[in-house]
Scaffold this motif. Structure first.
Motif, PDB file in Angstrom:
ATOM      1  N   ALA A  77     -74.981 -58.884  88.049  1.00  0.00           N
ATOM      2  CA  ALA A  77     -75.566 -57.910  87.122  1.00  0.00           C
ATOM      3  C   ALA A  77     -74.501 -56.933  86.629  1.00  0.00           C
ATOM      4  O   ALA A  77     -74.464 -56.590  85.442  1.00  0.00           O
ATOM      5  N   LEU A  78     -73.625 -56.505  87.517  1.00  0.00           N
ATOM      6  CA  LEU A  78     -72.531 -55.616  87.106  1.00  0.00           C
ATOM      7  C   LEU A  78     -71.562 -56.328  86.164  1.00  0.00           C
ATOM      8  O   LEU A  78     -71.103 -55.754  85.176  1.00  0.00           O
ATOM      9  N   LEU A  79     -71.242 -57.575  86.470  1.00  0.00           N
ATOM     10  CA  LEU A  79     -70.376 -58.345  85.577  1.00  0.00           C
ATOM     11  C   LEU A  79     -71.040 -58.583  84.230  1.00  0.00           C
ATOM     12  O   LEU A  79     -70.377 -58.575  83.192  1.00  0.00           O
ATOM     13  N   LEU A  80     -72.354 -58.781  84.242  1.00  0.00           N
ATOM     14  CA  LEU A  80     -73.097 -58.989  83.005  1.00  0.00           C
ATOM     15  C   LEU A  80     -73.075 -57.725  82.145  1.00  0.00           C
ATOM     16  O   LEU A  80     -72.960 -57.806  80.912  1.00  0.00           O
ATOM     17  N   ALA A  81     -73.160 -56.571  82.788  1.00  0.00           N
ATOM     18  CA  ALA A  81     -73.110 -55.307  82.055  1.00  0.00           C
ATOM     19  C   ALA A  81     -71.752 -55.104  81.385  1.00  0.00           C
ATOM     20  O   ALA A  81     -71.646 -54.413  80.372  1.00  0.00           O
ATOM     21  N   GLN A  82     -70.724 -55.703  81.951  1.00  0.00           N
ATOM     22  CA  GLN A  82     -69.364 -55.589  81.411  1.00  0.00           C
ATOM     23  C   GLN A  82     -68.892 -56.928  80.841  1.00  0.00           C
ATOM     24  O   GLN A  82     -67.711 -57.217  80.829  1.00  0.00           O
ATOM     25  N   SER A  83     -69.810 -57.752  80.360  1.00  0.00           N
ATOM     26  CA  SER A  83     -69.497 -59.135  80.015  1.00  0.00           C
ATOM     27  C   SER A  83     -68.578 -59.302  78.817  1.00  0.00           C
ATOM     28  O   SER A  83     -68.047 -60.374  78.604  1.00  0.00           O
ATOM     29  N   GLN A  84     -68.379 -58.274  78.034  1.00  0.00           N
ATOM     30  CA  GLN A  84     -67.500 -58.412  76.879  1.00  0.00           C
ATOM     31  C   GLN A  84     -66.066 -58.623  77.352  1.00  0.00           C
ATOM     32  O   GLN A  84     -65.516 -57.821  78.100  1.00  0.00           O
ATOM     33  N   GLY A  85     -65.485 -59.740  76.989  1.00  0.00           N
ATOM     34  CA  GLY A  85     -64.117 -60.061  77.407  1.00  0.00           C
ATOM     35  C   GLY A  85     -64.047 -60.634  78.809  1.00  0.00           C
ATOM     36  O   GLY A  85     -62.969 -60.734  79.380  1.00  0.00           O
ATOM     37  N   SER A  86     -65.178 -61.019  79.375  1.00  0.00           N
ATOM     38  CA  SER A  86     -65.212 -61.560  80.734  1.00  0.00           C
ATOM     39  C   SER A  86     -64.766 -63.019  80.739  1.00  0.00           C
ATOM     40  O   SER A  86     -64.869 -63.729  79.751  1.00  0.00           O
ATOM     41  N   LEU A  87     -64.261 -63.456  81.889  1.00  0.00           N
ATOM     42  CA  LEU A  87     -63.869 -64.855  82.055  1.00  0.00           C
ATOM     43  C   LEU A  87     -65.084 -65.765  82.175  1.00  0.00           C
ATOM     44  O   LEU A  87     -65.001 -66.954  81.911  1.00  0.00           O
ATOM     45  N   VAL A  88     -66.223 -65.195  82.578  1.00  0.00           N
ATOM     46  CA  VAL A  88     -67.448 -65.973  82.809  1.00  0.00           C
ATOM     47  C   VAL A  88     -68.417 -65.707  81.658  1.00  0.00           C
ATOM     48  O   VAL A  88     -68.662 -64.559  81.301  1.00  0.00           O
ATOM     49  N   PRO A  89     -68.987 -66.760  81.066  1.00  0.00           N
ATOM     50  CA  PRO A  89     -69.952 -66.570  79.970  1.00  0.00           C
ATOM     51  C   PRO A  89     -71.191 -65.788  80.424  1.00  0.00           C
ATOM     52  O   PRO A  89     -71.639 -65.914  81.561  1.00  0.00           O
ATOM     53  N   ALA A  90     -71.741 -65.002  79.516  1.00  0.00           N
ATOM     54  CA  ALA A  90     -72.913 -64.174  79.830  1.00  0.00           C
ATOM     55  C   ALA A  90     -74.105 -65.028  80.246  1.00  0.00           C
ATOM     56  O   ALA A  90     -74.891 -64.614  81.104  1.00  0.00           O
ATOM     57  N   SER A  91     -74.253 -66.210  79.674  1.00  0.00           N
ATOM     58  CA  SER A  91     -75.390 -67.064  80.034  1.00  0.00           C
ATOM     59  C   SER A  91     -75.305 -67.503  81.498  1.00  0.00           C
ATOM     60  O   SER A  91     -76.333 -67.606  82.179  1.00  0.00           O
ATOM     61  N   LYS A  92     -74.109 -67.739  81.975  1.00  0.00           N
ATOM     62  CA  LYS A  92     -73.936 -68.134  83.376  1.00  0.00           C
ATOM     63  C   LYS A  92     -74.252 -66.964  84.302  1.00  0.00           C
ATOM     64  O   LYS A  92     -74.897 -67.136  85.344  1.00  0.00           O
ATOM     65  N   LEU A  93     -73.809 -65.772  83.936  1.00  0.00           N
ATOM     66  CA  LEU A  93     -74.108 -64.586  84.739  1.00  0.00           C
ATOM     67  C   LEU A  93     -75.609 -64.315  84.772  1.00  0.00           C
ATOM     68  O   LEU A  93     -76.162 -63.976  85.820  1.00  0.00           O
ATOM     69  N   THR A  94     -76.261 -64.486  83.624  1.00  0.00           N
ATOM     70  CA  THR A  94     -77.703 -64.282  83.552  1.00  0.00           C
ATOM     71  C   THR A  94     -78.434 -65.265  84.458  1.00  0.00           C
ATOM     72  O   THR A  94     -79.375 -64.888  85.165  1.00  0.00           O
ATOM     73  N   SER A  95     -78.002 -66.512  84.455  1.00  0.00           N
ATOM     74  CA  SER A  95     -78.656 -67.501  85.320  1.00  0.00           C
ATOM     75  C   SER A  95     -78.432 -67.184  86.789  1.00  0.00           C
ATOM     76  O   SER A  95     -79.324 -67.385  87.615  1.00  0.00           O
ATOM     77  N   HIS A  96     -77.265 -66.640  87.150  1.00  0.00           N
ATOM     78  CA  HIS A  96     -77.012 -66.253  88.543  1.00  0.00           C
ATOM     79  C   HIS A  96     -77.905 -65.077  88.957  1.00  0.00           C
ATOM     80  O   HIS A  96     -78.405 -65.053  90.086  1.00  0.00           O
ATOM     81  N   VAL A  97     -78.083 -64.119  88.061  1.00  0.00           N
ATOM     82  CA  VAL A  97     -78.962 -62.982  88.354  1.00  0.00           C
ATOM     83  C   VAL A  97     -80.393 -63.478  88.553  1.00  0.00           C
ATOM     84  O   VAL A  97     -81.063 -63.098  89.523  1.00  0.00           O
ATOM     85  N   PHE A  98     -80.857 -64.336  87.655  1.00  0.00           N
ATOM     86  CA  PHE A  98     -82.216 -64.869  87.758  1.00  0.00           C
ATOM     87  C   PHE A  98     -82.389 -65.683  89.038  1.00  0.00           C
ATOM     88  O   PHE A  98     -83.373 -65.537  89.754  1.00  0.00           O
ATOM     89  N   ARG A  99     -81.428 -66.551  89.338  1.00  0.00           N
ATOM     90  CA  ARG A  99     -81.517 -67.415  90.519  1.00  0.00           C
ATOM     91  C   ARG A  99     -81.524 -66.583  91.807  1.00  0.00           C
ATOM     92  O   ARG A  99     -82.284 -66.855  92.730  1.00  0.00           O
ATOM     93  N   SER A 100     -80.675 -65.568  91.865  1.00  0.00           N
ATOM     94  CA  SER A 100     -80.634 -64.720  93.061  1.00  0.00           C
ATOM     95  C   SER A 100     -81.942 -63.950  93.233  1.00  0.00           C
ATOM     96  O   SER A 100     -82.444 -63.805  94.347  1.00  0.00           O
TER      97      SER A 100
END
Length: 127
Positions: A77-100
């Motif tokens: 969730a913290l990485l998603l909040a700072q997702s601009q310029g991230s190495l990980v795509p926002a869709s992947k972070l969102t799926s990790h938040v949902f799955r957790s």
């Protein structure tokens, strides 16, 4: 499920720590590695003992699941909040938040349900 996820986590952690194919930028620090080992091991041990019918370990299993999946949820969730310029795509972070969140909900439902309470109370009443 928790035992399998914990074992998979330890396996991937060993790969990330040992492998020379992992870039230096994403290698884990000693503190992060230690915390990951502790939370995954606690999840495995508490889940195994709860499955064996040890009443007190049911609550420890819930605590372990909240610590393990909760830390993943917060991190993503913290990485998603700072997702601009991230190495990980926002869709992947969102799926990790949902799955957790789903894993936490499943553990809460399974460990706090009436049937689970009856199962462990039956174990306490047995001679």
């Amino acid at each position: 499920m928790n035992i399998l996820v914990g074992c998979l986590s330890l396996t991937m952690l060993a790969f990330i720590t040992i492998s020379s194919r992992i870039p230096v930028e994403i290698q884990l620090s000693a503190g992060t590695t230690a915390m990951a080992i502790i939370t995954a091991s606690f999840l495995i041990i508490s889940s195994a003992l709860a499955l064996l019918g040890k009443p007190r370990w049911r609550h420890l299993m819930l605590l372990a699941a909240l610590a393990f999946y909760g830390s993943i949820l917060v991190q993503n969730a913290l990485l998603l909040a700072q997702s601009q310029g991230s190495l990980v795509p926002a869709s992947k972070l969102t799926s990790h938040v949902f799955r957790s969140g789903l894993e936490i909900a499943i553990n809460l439902w399974a460990l706090l349900s009436l049937r689970t309470k009856q199962y462990f109370n039956r174990e306490l009443a047995a001679p």
